[in-house]
Design a protein around this motif. Structure first.
Motif, mmCIF file in Angstrom:
data_model
loop_
_atom_site.group_PDB
_atom_site.id
_atom_site.type_symbol
_atom_site.label_atom_id
_atom_site.label_comp_id
_atom_site.label_asym_id
_atom_site.label_seq_id
_atom_site.Cartn_x
_atom_site.Cartn_y
_atom_site.Cartn_z
ATOM 1 N N ARG A 1 -25.373 -11.502 44.227
ATOM 2 C CA ARG A 1 -24.160 -11.247 43.437
ATOM 3 C C ARG A 1 -24.508 -10.933 41.995
ATOM 4 N NH1 ARG A 1 -20.882 -15.904 46.265
ATOM 5 N NH2 ARG A 1 -19.865 -14.658 47.856
ATOM 6 N N GLY B 1 -23.705 -7.482 42.997
ATOM 7 C CA GLY B 1 -22.743 -7.734 44.052
ATOM 8 C C GLY B 1 -22.983 -6.959 45.319
ATOM 9 N N LEU C 1 -24.047 -7.402 48.410
ATOM 10 C CA LEU C 1 -24.397 -8.307 49.496
ATOM 11 C C LEU C 1 -24.686 -7.571 50.791
ATOM 12 C CD1 LEU C 1 -21.918 -11.233 48.899
ATOM 13 C CD2 LEU C 1 -24.366 -11.196 48.475
#
Length: 137
Positions: free
Chosen positions: A127, A131, A133
């Motif tokens: 993150r 961010g 992921l």
């Protein structure tokens, strides 16, 4: 409570290591099969294009064919990148560094590794790095 203390597992478990190796190998085999299928698709698109007139300006299918070719090429590139990620994960496993976050050095949650076996960072570091992921991070 930090990730390392919450998830423990400082010493690699040989049976867990075998399971990880098998999961990475299966993912690698699936990705190789997908890459081969995409390569056949790409070759088919190119071959089909060779049989039609080369007047793209007046060919109503020209844009569609170009899009299909670019789409399949992008999927092939993603498959190659995923293979490289899996190879790096196997290398980390051999060195005893698999499951360690490259950002903070903590342990990557087993749930994350189950979903993304080639992950190189814990969720918190992923993150922080933008961010992303869904990437290997």
């Amino acid at each position: 409570m930090g990730d390392a203390s919450r998830y423990g597992h400082d010493e690699p478990d040989p049976s867990a290591s075998s399971a990880v190796r098998a999961r990475l190998a299966a993912d690698r085999a699936d990705t190789l099969a997908r890459a081969a299928a995409l390569s056949r698709d790409f070759d088919g698109i190119v071959a089909a294009n060779a049989l039609v007139a080369v007047d793209d300006e007046h060919d109503p299918e020209g844009g569609t064919t170009a899009f299909e070719r670019a789409h399949v090429a992008a999927l092939m590139a993603q498959a190659r990148e995923h293979l490289e990620e899996l190879d790096r994960a196997l290398h980390r496993l051999e060195r005893g560094q698999y499951g360690r976050c490259e950002g903070c050095g903590g342990t990557i949650a087993p749930e994350r590794l189950e979903i993304r076996p080639a992950a190189t960072t814990c969720v918190r570091c992923a993150r922080r790095s933008g961010g992303r992921l869904s990437s290997s991070r």
